[in-house]
Design a protein around this motif. Structure first.
Motif, short mmCIF file in Angstrom:
data_model
loop_
_atom_site.label_atom_id
_atom_site.label_comp_id
_atom_site.label_asym_id
_atom_site.label_seq_id
_atom_site.Cartn_x
_atom_site.Cartn_y
_atom_site.Cartn_z
N LYS A 303 -31.08 22.60 -25.50
CA LYS A 303 -31.68 22.03 -26.91
C LYS A 303 -33.10 22.87 -26.67
N LEU A 304 -33.44 24.01 -26.34
CA LEU A 304 -34.37 24.05 -25.99
C LEU A 304 -34.77 25.58 -26.48
N LEU A 305 -33.25 25.91 -26.05
CA LEU A 305 -32.73 27.51 -26.38
C LEU A 305 -32.50 27.44 -28.10
N ALA A 306 -31.64 26.30 -28.84
CA ALA A 306 -31.35 25.74 -29.61
C ALA A 306 -32.30 25.81 -30.79
N ARG A 307 -33.83 25.60 -30.44
CA ARG A 307 -34.87 26.06 -30.75
C ARG A 307 -35.42 27.09 -30.30
N GLY A 308 -35.42 28.34 -30.23
CA GLY A 308 -36.30 29.59 -29.86
C GLY A 308 -36.59 29.51 -29.10
N ALA A 309 -36.43 28.73 -27.97
CA ALA A 309 -37.49 28.39 -27.24
C ALA A 309 -37.72 29.12 -25.78
N GLU A 310 -38.63 29.75 -25.44
CA GLU A 310 -38.16 31.08 -24.23
C GLU A 310 -38.80 30.22 -22.63
N ILE A 311 -37.67 30.30 -22.19
CA ILE A 311 -38.10 29.40 -20.92
C ILE A 311 -38.81 30.23 -20.06
N MET A 312 -39.78 29.91 -19.38
CA MET A 312 -40.73 30.18 -18.49
C MET A 312 -40.65 30.50 -17.10
N ARG A 313 -40.19 29.06 -16.45
CA ARG A 313 -40.50 28.68 -15.69
C ARG A 313 -39.72 27.11 -15.42
N CYS A 314 -38.60 26.75 -14.31
CA CYS A 314 -37.87 25.66 -14.32
C CYS A 314 -37.76 25.39 -13.33
N GLU A 315 -38.10 24.07 -13.14
CA GLU A 315 -38.11 24.23 -11.39
C GLU A 315 -37.71 22.78 -10.71
N ALA A 316 -36.32 22.29 -9.62
CA ALA A 316 -36.20 21.18 -9.48
C ALA A 316 -37.12 20.49 -8.21
N HIS A 317 -37.54 19.32 -8.20
CA HIS A 317 -37.48 19.08 -6.58
C HIS A 317 -37.45 18.24 -6.63
N ARG A 318 -36.66 18.02 -4.65
CA ARG A 318 -35.51 16.87 -4.65
C ARG A 318 -36.66 15.43 -3.49
N MET A 319 -35.67 14.73 -3.08
CA MET A 319 -36.51 14.00 -2.39
C MET A 319 -37.28 14.79 -0.87
N GLY A 320 -38.52 14.82 -0.92
CA GLY A 320 -38.84 15.03 0.75
C GLY A 320 -38.61 13.98 1.81
N LEU A 321 -38.94 14.21 3.18
CA LEU A 321 -38.39 13.66 4.67
C LEU A 321 -39.12 12.14 4.16
N LYS A 322 -39.84 12.25 3.47
CA LYS A 322 -40.25 10.34 3.76
C LYS A 322 -39.75 9.73 2.58
N ASP A 323 -39.13 10.28 1.74
CA ASP A 323 -37.92 9.48 0.17
C ASP A 323 -36.43 9.57 1.64
N ILE A 324 -36.22 10.94 2.47
CA ILE A 324 -34.87 10.13 3.28
C ILE A 324 -34.78 9.27 4.27
N MET A 325 -36.49 8.88 4.84
CA MET A 325 -36.31 8.29 6.04
C MET A 325 -36.33 6.87 5.37
N GLU A 326 -37.06 6.50 4.15
CA GLU A 326 -37.21 5.64 3.46
C GLU A 326 -35.85 5.15 3.25
#
Length: 332
Positions: A303-326
């Motif tokens: 959707k962003l590229l179709a609107r002519g956007a330039e992607i500067m950064r894309c990051e994904a943060h998965r659950m950490g150790l606390k979340d895994i323990m829970e």
């Protein structure tokens, strides 16, 4: 290569005192406490292994079992091939133990005198003891404090001295039971650096550490074990645990877009967790949560590229150790 620690089906049961009296007084609770239940674990030489779990999960009991301070009810513990029940003294010579509550120092003695006293307890001769103490004072930056009484040391320097004492005989295995508890953030960070750089990397030590500081595990450890109610529920490198247990992740996308925020409302209609900000003109930052297997991220990028956007950064943060323990605790 022989493992540093080999634990097979370890169970430790403690008997509660005076069971008949407690029953007479109608005090609730079982007559036995199962501290460890069928724990099997292998730790390799040169590894930094982190052990985490709630209070009462069995971490300290496991450390004391490895150190030959308590005997198993069932199962076996071997340290460099030596059984902790059959050869407890030989096992202890291979181990340096550090706990968070070091009351075994003599508070009226200086740091130097304490180290010399414990060196003599280990049977080191005078010349060898003095040489080794000099090395450790330099290693842990304690030389200027060597003639100061122990009770005058800061909490961080007491922990440094405890590490120095554990290394007097240059043991190949270090057991660290919550080594940074009660330390301020700066002292804790310095102690982590000492463990990583001077004990593990330079000293080639195997390190097993317990802690409630999950960021500490993430920074230091090659693998992590999660104890829950006396059972070892998981044991793997953190990235493998994340791959196994992480089902959601938070995605952040920063893009340069001349059309500003046009069309983002349409995206939010499809992705309820989506939100955005505009930190500067022509820049948008989008944040949303997604299931790791779904196509939400692809859809947003298209959707962003179709609107002519330039992607500067894309990051994904998965659950950490606390979340895994829970998550593991909830599974029971």
């Amino acid at each position: 290569m022989e493992p540093a620690i080999q634990i097979e089906h370890l169970t430790k049961i403690f008997e509660r005192p005076l069971p008949r009296l407690r029953r007479l007084l109608r005090r609730p609770g079982e007559d036995q406490v199962v501290a460890l239940n069928d724990v099997s674990l292998t730790i390799h030489g040169g590894e930094i292994f982190g052990l985490v779990g709630r209070n009462g999960a069995g971490k300290t009991t496991l450390v004391k079992s490895i150190a030959a301070l308590i005997q198993p009810t069932r199962g076996t513990v071997r340290v460099f091939g030596l059984d902790t029940v059959g050869h407890p003294q030989e096992v202890k010579r291979h181990i340096g133990l550090v706990t968070s509550d070091e009351r075994s120092f003599y508070w009226r003695l200086t740091g130097w005198q304490n180290l010399l006293f414990f060196a003599r307890l280990h049977g080191m001769d005078e010349a060898e003891a003095r040489r080794r103490i000099e090395e450790l004072l330099d290693l842990f930056d304690l030389r200027e404090l060597r003639h100061r009484r122990f009770h005058e040391y800061s909490t961080g320097n007491k922990q440094r001295l405890a590490l120095a004492r554990a290394l007097l005989t240059d043991p190949p295995l270090m057991l660290l039971d919550e080594p940074t508890r009660s330390l301020d953030p700066i002292a804790a960070d310095e102690l982590r650096r000492l463990i990583r750089e001077r004990m593990n990397h330079l000293g080639q030590k195997t390190v097993l550490m317990t802690t409630h500081n999950l960021a500490e595990i993430e920074q230091l450890c090659d693998r992590v074990g999660i104890l829950s109610q006396g059972r070892l529920k998981a044991c793997a490198p953190l990235h493998e645990l994340q791959a196994q247990y992480a089902v959601h992740e938070e995605v952040t996308i920063r893009a340069r877009c001349s059309r500003g925020e046009d069309g983002l409302q349409e995206l939010r209609a499809s992705i309820p967790t989506l939100s955005w900000t505009s930190p500067s003109p022509g820049i948008i930052e989008i944040v949303f949560s997604r299931h790791v297997q779904d196509g939400t991220l692809t859809m947003v990028l298209e959707k962003l590229l179709a609107r002519g956007a330039e992607i500067m950064r894309c990051e994904a943060h998965r659950m950490g150790l606390k979340d895994i323990m829970e998550h593991i605790e909830q599974q029971g």
